[in-house]
Scaffold this motif. Structure first.
Motif, short mmCIF file in Angstrom:
data_model
loop_
_atom_site.label_atom_id
_atom_site.label_comp_id
_atom_site.label_asym_id
_atom_site.label_seq_id
_atom_site.Cartn_x
_atom_site.Cartn_y
_atom_site.Cartn_z
N PRO A 169 55.83 -30.37 81.18
CA PRO A 169 54.38 -30.28 80.99
C PRO A 169 53.77 -31.53 80.38
CG PRO A 169 55.43 -28.24 80.31
CD PRO A 169 56.53 -29.22 80.59
N VAL A 170 54.44 -32.15 79.43
CA VAL A 170 53.91 -33.37 78.81
C VAL A 170 53.89 -34.51 79.82
CG1 VAL A 170 54.46 -35.20 77.15
CG2 VAL A 170 54.40 -32.83 76.41
N LEU A 171 54.91 -34.62 80.66
CA LEU A 171 54.92 -35.66 81.68
C LEU A 171 53.77 -35.47 82.67
CD1 LEU A 171 58.75 -36.01 82.40
CD2 LEU A 171 57.28 -37.65 81.21
N VAL A 172 53.47 -34.22 83.00
CA VAL A 172 52.33 -33.94 83.88
C VAL A 172 51.03 -34.36 83.20
CG1 VAL A 172 51.00 -32.14 85.04
CG2 VAL A 172 53.50 -32.10 85.14
N LEU A 173 50.90 -34.03 81.92
CA LEU A 173 49.70 -34.43 81.17
C LEU A 173 49.59 -35.95 81.08
CD1 LEU A 173 49.66 -31.83 78.25
CD2 LEU A 173 48.12 -31.93 80.22
N GLN A 174 50.72 -36.62 80.91
CA GLN A 174 50.70 -38.09 80.88
C GLN A 174 50.22 -38.65 82.21
OE1 GLN A 174 51.04 -39.97 78.37
NE2 GLN A 174 52.47 -39.14 76.88
N ALA A 175 50.63 -38.02 83.30
CA ALA A 175 50.20 -38.46 84.62
C ALA A 175 48.70 -38.28 84.79
CB ALA A 175 50.95 -37.68 85.71
N VAL A 222 53.04 -37.97 88.78
CA VAL A 222 53.82 -36.75 88.60
C VAL A 222 55.14 -36.86 89.36
CG1 VAL A 222 53.95 -34.30 89.21
CG2 VAL A 222 51.91 -35.19 88.08
N VAL A 223 55.09 -37.34 90.60
CA VAL A 223 56.31 -37.50 91.39
C VAL A 223 57.26 -38.47 90.70
CG1 VAL A 223 57.24 -38.40 93.56
CG2 VAL A 223 55.24 -36.90 93.58
N ALA A 224 56.73 -39.59 90.20
CA ALA A 224 57.57 -40.59 89.54
C ALA A 224 58.14 -40.07 88.23
CB ALA A 224 56.77 -41.87 89.31
N PHE A 225 57.27 -39.51 87.36
CA PHE A 225 57.70 -39.09 86.02
C PHE A 225 58.60 -37.86 86.08
CE2 PHE A 225 53.46 -40.82 84.09
CZ PHE A 225 53.86 -42.10 84.43
N VAL A 226 58.09 -36.81 86.70
CA VAL A 226 58.84 -35.55 86.72
C VAL A 226 60.06 -35.67 87.63
CG1 VAL A 226 58.73 -33.09 87.28
CG2 VAL A 226 56.77 -34.21 86.21
N GLY A 227 59.88 -36.34 88.77
CA GLY A 227 61.01 -36.52 89.68
C GLY A 227 62.16 -37.24 89.00
N TYR A 228 61.84 -38.29 88.25
CA TYR A 228 62.89 -39.02 87.56
C TYR A 228 63.54 -38.16 86.46
CZ TYR A 228 65.40 -42.70 85.09
OH TYR A 228 66.38 -43.46 84.50
N ALA A 229 62.71 -37.45 85.69
CA ALA A 229 63.23 -36.62 84.61
C ALA A 229 64.18 -35.55 85.14
CB ALA A 229 62.08 -35.98 83.84
N VAL A 230 63.85 -34.98 86.29
CA VAL A 230 64.66 -33.90 86.86
C VAL A 230 65.90 -34.44 87.54
CG1 VAL A 230 64.68 -32.07 88.60
CG2 VAL A 230 62.69 -32.35 87.11
N LEU A 231 65.75 -35.61 88.19
CA LEU A 231 66.84 -36.13 89.03
C LEU A 231 67.58 -37.31 88.43
CD1 LEU A 231 64.97 -36.01 92.46
CD2 LEU A 231 66.58 -34.32 91.55
N LYS A 232 67.31 -37.66 87.15
CA LYS A 232 67.86 -38.90 86.60
C LYS A 232 69.39 -38.90 86.57
CE LYS A 232 67.24 -37.33 81.81
NZ LYS A 232 66.56 -37.66 80.53
#
Length: 252
Positions: A150-156, A237-247
């Motif tokens: 949620p914070v990454l989405v808010l940052q986006a 969102v794709v960059a932040f959340v995608g990286y966090a989930v798939l890092k």
């Protein structure tokens, strides 16, 4: 009731708004690039976005949320300043195209812009890494908590609102009031966008300047920032959340 602001005060206003927001970011980004180049090859360096701000989860969350709120303050200031000449906050938001007048059309346009910008942007980043003109960008460096996504989405959302409202909408309207032509306005907006991304390297700076041309030209044609905010939010969102989930998979 709207007022007419003298040109010298408009210039001062633009300088102050930028100094509190993206202009300040641009100065620090240029300094960061110079420092990185002085340290050695850019290809061997990295920069982390959305990093943790405290070892204590509750304090980290509080700092993340406070950072988002305070970063949005210059956007509120820009809208209020525009309201002085537009007559009201509602009129200022309408002038920026930052309202719900055409939600479906804005959403479709935002999706199209995100698709058109996203893939070329990745290609430019990859090319920059290959030739050593770009540092490794780590989109999400937050520790794993229940609130991370949620914070990454808010940052986006925050990034999108700040950049599109100030670098495109506000700057365009104020430069118009100073008598600037469309070409100069688009160039100024694009150069600003490119400058505050230079901390990532020369490649991202150029790529974002090109994105700035597209977005500023879109605003000049349509008078709406809402599709730009939607597109920018989707990209981040794709960059932040995608990286966090798939890092973990990416690091293999």
């Amino acid at each position: 009731m709207s007022i007419v602001i003298p040109a010298r005060l408009l210039r001062a206003e633009i300088v102050v708004v930028l100094a509190l927001s993206l202009g300040r970011s641009a100065v620090y980004a240029v300094l960061a690039l110079v420092e990185a180049m002085a340290r050695g090859p850019l290809a061997e360096q990295s920069v982390a976005l959305n990093a943790s701000a405290s070892e204590m989860p509750w304090a980290d969350l509080a700092r993340q949320l406070l950072g988002i709120v305070f970063t949005l303050a210059p956007v509120a200031l820009a809208v209020l300043l525009l309201a002085l000449t537009a007559g009201s906050v509602r009129a200022a938001l309408a002038d920026l195209g930052l309202d719900l007048a055409a939600p479906l059309r804005d959403a479709l346009a935002g999706l199209a812009l995100a698709a058109g910008i996203g893939l070329p942007g990745l290609a430019v980043y990859a090319a920059g890494r290959a030739i050593g003109a770009t540092v490794e960008v780590i989109p999400a460096a937050l520790a794993e908590h229940w609130w991370t996504v949620p914070v990454l989405v808010l940052q986006a959302v925050k990034n999108a609102v700040v950049e599109e409202v100030i670098a495109v909408g506000y700057l365009s309207r104020r430069l118009e009031a100073l008598g600037w032509g469309p070409g100069r306005i688009i160039l100024a907006s694009a150069l600003l966008r490119g400058a505050y991304h230079l901390y990532q390297g020369i490649g991202p700076g150029i790529a974002n300047a090109v994105m700035g041309v597209v977005f500023a030209a879109w605003f000049r044609r349509t008078g709406r920032t809402m599709p730009l905010v939607i597109a920018h939010t989707l990209l981040d969102v794709v960059a932040f959340v995608g990286y966090a989930v798939l890092k973990d998979a990416i690091s293999l």
